[in-house]
Scaffold this active site. Structure first.
Site, PDB file in Angstrom:
ATOM      1  N   LYS A 132       0.656  -1.201   0.004  1.00 34.15           N
ATOM      2  CA  LYS A 132      -0.040   0.226  -0.058  1.00 34.15           C
ATOM      3  C   LYS A 132       0.905   1.069  -0.076  1.00 34.15           C
ATOM      4  CE  LYS A 132      -4.386  -1.968   1.374  1.00 34.15           C
ATOM      5  NZ  LYS A 132      -5.460  -2.096   2.510  1.00 34.15           N
ATOM      6  N   ARG A 191      -3.520  -9.935   5.515  1.00 32.44           N
ATOM      7  CA  ARG A 191      -3.775 -10.146   4.003  1.00 32.44           C
ATOM      8  C   ARG A 191      -2.625  -9.466   3.026  1.00 32.44           C
ATOM      9  NH1 ARG A 191      -6.041  -6.606   0.196  1.00 32.44           N
ATOM     10  NH2 ARG A 191      -7.669  -7.467  -0.998  1.00 32.44           N
TER      11      ARG A 191
HETATM   12  C1  7PJ Z   1      -8.186  -4.410   2.015  1.00 29.07           C
HETATM   13  C2  7PJ Z   1      -9.193  -5.276   1.745  1.00 29.07           C
HETATM   14  C3  7PJ Z   1      -7.980  -4.151   3.519  1.00 29.07           C
HETATM   15  C4  7PJ Z   1      -9.725  -6.052   3.893  1.00 29.07           C
HETATM   16  C5  7PJ Z   1      -8.426  -4.271   0.039  1.00 29.07           C
HETATM   17  C6  7PJ Z   1      -5.582  -3.189  -1.621  1.00 29.07           C
HETATM   18  C7  7PJ Z   1      -6.681  -2.790  -1.717  1.00 29.07           C
HETATM   19  N1  7PJ Z   1      -9.854  -5.912   2.586  1.00 29.07           N
HETATM   20  N2  7PJ Z   1      -9.272  -5.051   0.295  1.00 29.07           N
HETATM   21  N3  7PJ Z   1      -8.666  -5.075   4.298  1.00 29.07           N
HETATM   22  N4  7PJ Z   1      -7.675  -3.599   1.085  1.00 29.07           N
HETATM   23  N5  7PJ Z   1     -10.192  -6.753   4.837  1.00 29.07           N
HETATM   24  O1  7PJ Z   1      -5.185  -4.374  -1.316  1.00 29.07           O
HETATM   25  O2  7PJ Z   1      -4.517  -2.259  -2.251  1.00 29.07           O
HETATM   26  O3  7PJ Z   1      -7.053  -3.566   3.847  1.00 29.07           O
HETATM   27  S1  7PJ Z   1      -8.219  -3.785  -1.763  1.00 29.07           S
END
Ligand code: 7PJ
Length: 261
Positions: free
Chosen positions: A203, A237
């Site tokens: 990010k 994640r």
């Molecule tokens: C997240 C997500 C996060 C959860 C995305 C990216 C953007 N779901 N979906 N937490 N980010 N739970 O991966 O850069 O931080 S999409």
């Protein structure tokens, strides 16, 4: 939690098929690298990303979920649309990961009607404009209060906290400073009593402190994941599963609970 994005590959003539095949190959690689969960998403929530119709999103994620179900790795669907949740759960997903924290009409009911797990994420504003001028008086208190309120709303619908993980939502309506304060004070979210999930892989908060482009943020992402684990995060994640597992092994060895391989 390994990230699998299913988005059309604009460089391939194969259209939907090619992107599905490459998403499946990617998912299998992440399983091979040791992912404990796969998070499958068909709509980008990045600032300024184009909206995807419900039918299109289902068409992107459901065949992949069906192809990956039964391989021993729980599948999560990254969506905010109740109809996509329903189709994904029917195809074999076990978890709904919603950056809107089930605020769409009908979303709580969809989850309540199944026995699935849920990830509730905090976001200030909406993706198109959330990074314009994020503002908080006390970011940790406000994120906690929001997640607690969503937990109560789910509880009222019969979705008990043992089914829920909470996520501060790094980069979703937050400045770099807000993001790092949330990371530093992550244990305060753990105090809500649910496992904490953290997504900071690649990010811009990492780009902001390293000066590196998105494709060059693996090291920063692994360090961020390990810092989050050290502050109590239970689910990470990530895009880079193998590298993250290496980082976690070092942390776990220090903790005295290292996996041996
Ligand atoms: C997240 C997500 C996060 C959860 C995305 C990216 C953007 N779901 N979906 N937490 N980010 N739970 O991966 O850069 O931080 S999409």
């Amino acid at each position: 939690m390994g990230i699998v994005n299913v988005t059309p590959d604009s460089f391939s003539d194969g259209g939907q098929h090619a992107s599905r095949d490459s998403a499946l190959a990617h998912a299998l690689r992440l399983i091979d690298e040791g992912a404990d969960i796969l998070d499958i998403g068909g709509e980008s929530t990045r600032p300024g990303a184009a909206a995807v119709s419900q039918a299109e999103e289902i068409d992107r994620v459901v065949p992949l979920i069906a192809a990956l179900a039964g391989r021993g790795v729980p599948l999560s669907v990254d969506t905010s649309k109740p109809e996509v949740m329903r189709a994904a759960l029917a195809a074999g997903a076990a978890i709904v990961n919603d950056v809107y924290a089930l605020r769409a009409p009908g979303a709580v009911e969809e989850v309540a009607a199944s026995g699935c797990g849920v990830v509730l994420m905090h976001m200030q504003g909406v993706p198109r404009t959330m990074q314009v001028a994020p503002h908080y008086d006390d970011v940790v208190a406000e994120v906690s209060a929001f997640l607690k309120e969503r937990l109560v709303a789910l509880g009222d619908a019969g979705v008990t906290p043992d089914r829920v993980a909470l996520d501060p939502g790094f980069g979703f309506g937050k400045t770099v400073e807000h993001n790092f304060r949330l990371l530093r004070e992550l244990p305060r979210l753990g105090a809500l009593g649910c496992p904490v999930l953290v997504g900071l892989s690649r990010k811009s908060m990492l780009g902001a402190v390293t000066g590196r482009a998105v494709g060059e943020r693996v090291t920063a992402s692994v360090v961020g994941a390990v810092l989050a684990a050290g502050r109590g995060a239970r689910v990470l994640r990530v895009h880079d599963v193998a590298a993250t597992r290496d980082g976690l092994r070092v942390w776990e060895a220090m903790q005295g609970q290292g996996e041996t391989k």
